[in-house]
Structure formats: structure tokens, C-alpha cells
Design an enzyme around this catalytic site. Sequence first.
Site, PDB file in Angstrom:
ATOM      1  N   ALA A 178       0.836  -1.216   0.000  1.00 22.49           N
ATOM      2  CA  ALA A 178       0.000   0.000   0.000  1.00 22.49           C
ATOM      3  C   ALA A 178       0.869   1.264   0.000  1.00 22.49           C
ATOM      4  O   ALA A 178       1.941   1.256   0.598  1.00 22.49           O
ATOM      5  CB  ALA A 178      -0.909   0.015   1.220  1.00 22.49           C
ATOM      6  N   CYS A 198      12.998   3.671   1.455  1.00 15.86           N
ATOM      7  CA  CYS A 198      13.176   5.093   1.112  1.00 15.86           C
ATOM      8  C   CYS A 198      13.929   5.755   2.256  1.00 15.86           C
ATOM      9  O   CYS A 198      13.509   6.781   2.780  1.00 15.86           O
ATOM     10  CB  CYS A 198      11.844   5.766   0.809  1.00 15.86           C
ATOM     11  SG  CYS A 198      10.663   5.677   2.143  1.00 15.86           S
TER      12      CYS A 198
END
Length: 449
Positions: free
Chosen positions: A113, A233
Site C-alpha cells: 500500500a 526510502c
Amino acid sequence: MAELPAAFLTRMKELLGEEYGDFLAAYEKPPLRGIRLNPLKCTEEKLRAAFPFPLKPAPFSPLSFCFPQEGGRVGTMPLHHAGAFYSQEPSAASAVTVLAPQPGDRVLDLCAAPGGKSTQIAALLQGKGLLWSNEVVKSRANVLLSNLERLGVRNGVVSSCRPEVLCPALAGFFDKVLVDAPCSGEGMFRRDPQAVAEWSPEHVRSCAARQAAILDSAAQALRPGGLLAYSTCTFSLEENEETVTAFLERHPEFSLCEAGLPQGRPGLLGMNQARRIYPMDGGEGHFAALLKKAGGPEERLPYPAFAEKEPAPALRREAEALWQEIFSCPMPQGLCQAGEQLLLLPEGLPPWKGLGVLRAGVLFAAGKGKRWEPCHALFMAASPGQLRRRLDFPAGSPEISAFLRGEELPAPEEWRGWTGVSVDGVMLGFGKCSQGRLKNRYPKGLRNF
Ligand code: SAM
């Protein structure tokens, strides 16, 4: 931008040395904006024509483009509603470029998601093979499902399941697995003040522990000879190179491969095959590594195919009749009743019961009393040319604005029944025609106000 934690800056100074100044300077600039074309529904030409400013190709995926900071909101554009593109910071596309899914692959996106990478994988599969998108947080899994529906993905499964339950249940099934891991998000600092607020050295360590557990599960789901892409990230060594090194020590059946991404720079600690992308490399902040599982044949092992119970003949006839009312082509294989829903399952589905599956394949119809009515997802995944009735309007037309607000549209007087609606030829939704009007079925939660 929120003030950056001193301990984070000290770490970055150690990591970057002489380049630390460039790193700080990059943070003075606004974050990059980007979109990714969805070739399942749209062409690059059409996308370019729809944007009032130039789209510049981004180097992290052939489907990604940058656009100017002053480009305005793109989420309310009709072509966004229609799933012609996905809003995504360009360097976020790099992990899927590294995994390089091919049509026909079985791919697991384990931490999926809201769906940026899943929708990119779906684009590369071109409708062939299977995409299993999992998200452990249920509310986020619903957003994921909505995005996959919007982008018209037909060969997908969406689940909300813990990796340690899902992966042993599907052991050895997948050709490719993506672990885009939950992380401390240092690469999101420019756009996400919450990531800054949550950051601490302890948080980095706890993320690394969680990443190790997720990777151990992911390893099980992969077939021998399969590929695993690991991405974050964030910049910390603990969550990137050290996590990968520790994984390789625990799993000697895996080896590191060349990530094959020309942008960014080699990983640290001698992990040259991996890629790091910093803000001064034209991205926000990413790490990606590619790992190969050995110890077996290159080909897939036989896998117990999932055999869904054949729908009763009467149900099949009803479904066929509904299909023929809407489409001029034959109904695909894979009809399946799941409670009050009719699904069109993708080919090659593994056993899926008990794994928190929210959706398998395309939601064709929902039970309304004794009738079945078609669903929004069916039209989003439809090929426009196969519909018997379709109203098409240009993106800038008052009709499309009205449709996205949930209003009725004018329709040919003689049209009766379920009718698709498209914007510049891209499927946007549907309604029901009678007496010269189309009654709007665009879902309330998706409308523009
Ligand atoms: N791949 C997504 C995309 O491109 O849109 C972004 C994924 S995000 C970096 C990581 C996801 O992992 C989050 O949605 C988070 O809810 C989920 N997650 C959190 N804890 C998890 C766990 N223990 N196991 C698996 N996933 C987890």
C-alpha cells in the site's frame, strides 16, 4: 521543511563526506513531482495531450515523468480518476525497474500500500501472469485495492495478511518478490514532516529488525531461481546494506545481483551491485538491492492449482446474460461466486482462502436482492471497444465534470441499460440508461466536489 534531527545530520555527514553540502543544498529545493503512465489504459501521447505543461521523462522507469512544481493538483484530473496515470515521485519507480517483472511472471508485492509499485508491476505484466499485492494494515489495503481498481488491473490479488502467515502458505510460488519495506523514511523528510518527527536512532534499529523479519518471510514465498528486490526510502546503513548483508548470512541460498539501474550510485560497505539514490541524484531517497535464490531449477516447480467450485448452471446463465448485456465479446473464464460478489478470477491462482484476500481478479457484479448488478471495477478494467454502449466525452467537457460530481448525463433516447462512460477513450465508470438519461454509478467516495 521540518527541522532535521541533529543525530540524523551527523549520520548523513559521516555517510556523505564531501557531498554533505550538496545533500543539504538539495533540501532547500522543493520535492520533485512526478507521474507514471498506466499503459494498461492510456498511451503516452494521450497523457501528454492532457497535461497543460510539458512532461519530462524521468530516468528511473520508462513510464515515469517529472512535471513542474507549479503544475497544480493532478489528483482531480479526469484522466487520474480514469486510472490513466499514477502520481509518484519519479525515483520511487526504481525498485520495480530493478525487479524487472516480465509478462507471465508471478509477482508478490509484500508491502504494497498504497500501490505505487504494485500498479507499476501490473503495467509491466501487461495483464499476463499474476500480481499478488499484500498490505498488512487493513485500512491501507483498502486504499491499495482502490488504486488497483482505478488502474484497471485484472490479474491481481489484494490481501491483508502478516508476511509470516502469507509467505509460508504460498511457499515457492512466486517468480519475483518485492519487499518495499516499512522504514524510517529518511528519504521522505522533504515531503513528510511526520517521518521527521518519528525519526530516532532507536526507530532506525526497530525498523531494521522488522525488515529482517519481513525478508525472512519473503524468502519463503520465492521459488528456487527466483528474484527478490529489497527497497527502502531511507539512507541508514542499518536498514539498507547491513540488512541485506545480515539476510545473506542467514540465507546462503541467496546471492546479490547487479541492480541494473544506471541512475543513483553504488551501495555502501562494498555493496556495489545495490543502488542508492540521494536527493542530489534527482530523487528523494531510495535504496534498492536485487537478490537471487539458488538451490533449484531455473524453472517453476509444479504448484497445486487452485480449483474453485464451478458456479451452479443457473448462476452461470445469469452471469452470462449480464455480461452479454454489457459486452460484445465472450465472458472470460474464471467466474466465481464469493458470497454476494461475482468475481472473474485470474488464471493460475494459488489456494487463497484464509489469507486475508480482499479481492481476487475483477469484481464483476454484486448481489442486489435477487439480481446481480455490475460493479465499477468491471468497467474500470474493461476495454472500451468491447462495450455495447459507451458515452465518451473529452476531459475538459462539462459532461465529464458533471459525471465526476455524481450527476446524470444526457444519453441517446433509445439506449436502455448498463452503459460505460469514458474520458478521451479511457474508461472512467458506468451508469444505467433510460429515457434519454444516464443514471450515474460513479462511487460516492471517489467523486469530485
Ligand atoms: N510499496 C508501496 C508503494 O509503492 O506504494 C509503499 C510501501 S511502504 C514503504 C511500506 C508498507 O509496509 C506500508 O504500507 C506499511 O503499512 C507496511 N508494513 C508495516 N509493517 C509491516 C510488517 N510488519 N510487515 C509487512 N508490511 C508492513
